[in-house]
Design a protein around this motif. Structure first.
Motif, short mmCIF file in Angstrom:
data_model
loop_
_atom_site.label_atom_id
_atom_site.label_comp_id
_atom_site.label_asym_id
_atom_site.label_seq_id
_atom_site.Cartn_x
_atom_site.Cartn_y
_atom_site.Cartn_z
N GLN A 39 -2.77 4.58 0.57
CA GLN A 39 -4.13 4.17 0.88
C GLN A 39 -4.62 5.07 2.00
O GLN A 39 -4.38 4.82 3.18
CB GLN A 39 -4.16 2.71 1.29
CG GLN A 39 -5.50 2.07 1.06
CD GLN A 39 -5.44 0.58 1.27
OE1 GLN A 39 -4.38 -0.02 1.42
NE2 GLN A 39 -6.60 -0.04 1.31
N LYS A 75 0.83 -1.21 0.00
CA LYS A 75 0.00 0.00 0.00
C LYS A 75 0.87 1.27 0.00
O LYS A 75 0.43 2.33 -0.39
CB LYS A 75 -0.94 0.00 1.19
CG LYS A 75 -0.27 0.40 2.48
CD LYS A 75 -1.26 0.61 3.58
CE LYS A 75 -0.55 1.14 4.80
NZ LYS A 75 -1.09 0.65 6.06
N THR A 80 -0.46 7.88 2.64
CA THR A 80 -1.66 8.40 1.99
C THR A 80 -1.56 8.38 0.47
O THR A 80 -2.46 7.95 -0.23
CB THR A 80 -1.90 9.86 2.44
OG1 THR A 80 -1.67 9.94 3.83
CG2 THR A 80 -3.30 10.30 2.10
N THR A 88 -6.43 4.07 5.36
CA THR A 88 -5.80 3.48 6.54
C THR A 88 -5.36 4.54 7.56
O THR A 88 -4.80 4.21 8.59
CB THR A 88 -4.56 2.67 6.14
OG1 THR A 88 -3.66 3.52 5.45
CG2 THR A 88 -4.93 1.50 5.26
N SER A 133 -9.18 5.38 -5.93
CA SER A 133 -8.14 5.47 -4.92
C SER A 133 -7.84 6.93 -4.61
O SER A 133 -7.76 7.77 -5.51
CB SER A 133 -6.91 4.75 -5.46
OG SER A 133 -5.88 4.82 -4.54
#
Lengths: 245, 375
Positions: free
Chosen positions: B138, B133, B206, B141, B259
């Motif tokens: 991501q 990730k 991120t 999270t 995303s």
């Protein structure tokens, strides 16, 4: 002549790679002279200035300003770099650039105030650029940018001025304006050292000259040493510059 | 969920609020620091740093075996810093230019990082999944403690920026001169660079390794178009960055399967595109408009001057002349003539034109007028 020595260079050797750019330079610059450093491209003229100012680290040798190392005397010295050494598209104004000249005496963290601004405005006026104080620096002509750099050094109110090709790419009006300021500085007892390219104007502008081509060829009063002999030794070809004796 | 729903939920929903705050803060701090990178012509530094951080993440995981984001980011920070200072010393000690050094370190570290990631994935360990990730980021999270960390770093960064503002500006504009004034340029340089590394590492979770450099560059590039003051540029870049974060999160939250990281970067790119075209002083649009208008004015003035030249030969300046006479003049068209008539400089009668008194006087003073307007 028992003048004080403003700048003393001993055994200075500087190399970028393997080849030395300056070799064993000994130089004494008396106080109050207006001195040209002349020599061909790659002779190490800018390197000499930068080494004296501590921007470049020499391989060997020492430099003193009024008998003490540069680090202790930095308030006495002002520097005008080559105009092309910075990006003029930087987002700032003419006044702001000149204010930078006050940063050295302010030291860390302290912000410039009214006093510094006043000094910067006075310097701008001296170089005839007061009307352009809020002008974006990328909207200034080459000559005007050079004047801004000169004003920034004037604000430092130093005793010794080092200038790297201040006449490069400027028009005749600016050249005259600049040389008049330099002569005024000399009149005020300051020492001015200029990397210079135009041999024709040396006798007219300067009273002291250093011939440089990796080694120091000669240094002294223009009227004594600015001759075909030294020019030939420096530039390596036969020179005939008519110099009034 | 559509955008409206998002904005009504953003204040009440914990996850949405956390992500939005996180991306906004991240955008602000990277935009701020990005201005410095762009002005130092180190635009690619961000790319190198983010890629250099990858092996650090993998090594941190291998050592601790935990996926706690703070531990992994600490690893990223260390390897990011190592990469950055390698770049510096390569540039200093060899003849390689900085773009070559950046490219070298970027690919070397990224390659090593990928190697470690594939190695980790082959491990018989249930805990391994999800490290990738960090490649593309991501945002989902993000948890509150991540946002707190970002906020603290941003606050610290702001404090240092304000404290050393004068020194930063001086170094950015003229590094050699800074040295002659007695400032320790190495210290200032390391301070700026360390914060850039820190900001990038914070963004990895991120936005991810691959796109992180856009967060650094895009807001700064956009901001540069709107202002000629460093302070305003840094401020604007922070705003643009923050809005990219918020809008990006909003768009990605309102659609399924979008995303967040890439959307944020795309939003930032829209800011750039818009700024390149519509900035009043530097934008392409207004530049083109000014260019065309200027050309047209000059054409008009030159035509008038040409007519003045002909009219001069007569005692009576308003003596009519044949339009034919103008045909050979470059820049003359029927339209320019019409325009001159509209301006009352010229009168037309049949195939003849004549200058009016006003027209004659204007033509006479054209050049001097032009040069005073330039001042």
């Amino acid at each position: 002549m028992s003048k004080q020595i403003a700048v003393k260079v001993d055994d200075l050797t500087v190399a970028y790679n393997y080849k030395p750019v300056l070799w064993d330079i000994d130089l004494e610059i008396p106080e109050g002279v207006l001195m040209a450093i002349v020599g061909p491209n790659g002779a190490g003229k800018s390197t000499l200035i930068k080494s004296i100012l501590g921007i470049l680290k020499p391989i060997a040798g020492s430099v003193t300003i009024y008998g003490k190392p540069y680090q202790k005397q930095r308030q006495l010295v002002a520097y005008v770099p080559q105009k092309g050494s910075v990006d003029w598209d930087f987002p700032t104004t003419a006044l702001d650039v000149v204010m930078m000249g006050t940063y050295g005496s302010l030291g860390w963290i302290k912000r410039p105030r009214q006093k510094e601004k006043k000094a910067a405005l006075e310097a701008l006026e001296k170089v005839g650029m007061l009307a352009f104080k809020n002008r974006q620096i990328n909207q200034l002509s080459g000559g005007q940018q050079q004047r801004i750099f000169l004003a920034r050094a004037l604000v430092q109110n130093a005793s010794i001025y080092f200038m790297d090709e201040p006449f490069q790419g400027v028009d005749a009006t600016t050249e005259i304006a600049i040389i008049n300021i330099l002569k005024e500085l000399r009149k005020a007892g300051k020492t001015v050292i200029v990397v210079h390219h135009d041999l024709q104007t040396v006798p007219e502008y300067f009273d002291w000259v250093t011939f440089l081509n990796v080694k120091k060829i000669a240094t002294g009063p223009v009227k004594d040493i600015f001759n075909d002999d030294n020019l030939t030794k420096t530039y390596g070809i036969n020179f005939k510059v008519s110099v009034q004796e | 969920m559509d955008i409206q729903e998002y904005f009504s939920l953003v204040f009440s929903d914990y996850t949405l609020r956390t992500i939005t705050l996180g991306t906004a803060i991240l955008g602000a701090v990277t935009g701020m620091l990005g201005s410095f990178a762009v002005l130092r012509k180190q635009s690619l530094l961000g790319d190198a740093i983010s890629h250099a951080a990858l092996p650090g993440i993998a090594i941190a995981f291998l050592i601790t075996g935990a996926k706690d984001s703070n531990t992994l980011l600490l690893g990223a920070l260390v390897s990011g810093l190592v990469g950055t200072f390698w770049i510096r010393s390569i540039v200093k000690k060899t003849h390689l230019k900085s773009d070559t050094a950046l490219g070298l370190i970027l690919s070397l570290f990224f390659g090593f990082g990928m190697l470690l990631l594939t190695f980790i994935q082959k491990q018989p360990n249930a805990n391994q999944a999800g490290l990738d990730k960090y490649l593309f980021g991501q945002a989902a999270t993000l948890v509150e403690s991540d946002v707190w960390l970002m906020a603290i770093v941003t606050g610290l960064c702001l404090f240092v920026l304000l404290l050393f503002w004068k020194e930063f500006k001086l170094l950015l504009f003229d590094a050699d001169y800074t040295k002659t004034l007695g400032f320790n340029t190495k210290f200032i340089d390391i301070l700026i660079t360390s914060f850039i590394v820190l900001a990038i590492v914070l963004g990895l979770q991120t936005v991810g390794v691959v796109l992180m450099s856009a967060m650094l560059l895009a807001p700064a590039a956009a901001a540069r178009q709107w202002t000629n003051s460093l302070a305003t540029m840094v401020f604007l870049a922070a705003i643009f960055g923050a809005f990219s974060g918020v809008f990006g999160t909003a768009i990605s939250a309102s659609q399924t399967n979008l995303s967040t990281g890439p959307v944020i970067v795309l939003v930032a790119s829209v800011f750039v595109l818009f700024s390149f075209v519509f900035s009043p002083s530097r934008g392409l649009l207004f530049k083109q408009i000014r260019f065309i208008k200027n050309r047209r004015d000059l054409e008009l003035h030159k035509t008038l001057a040409f007519m003045h030249h002909i009219a001069e030969t007569h005692e009576n300046v308003s003596h009519p002349h044949a339009i034919k006479l103008l045909n050979s003049f470059q820049g003359y068209t029927r339209k320019t003539l019409q325009k001159l008539v509209e301006m009352d400089y010229v009168e037309l009668e049949g195939n003849m034109w004549s200058l009016t008194k006003v027209g004659f006087e204007t033509a006479e003073n054209l050049y001097t007028k032009q040069s005073t307007e330039d001042e």
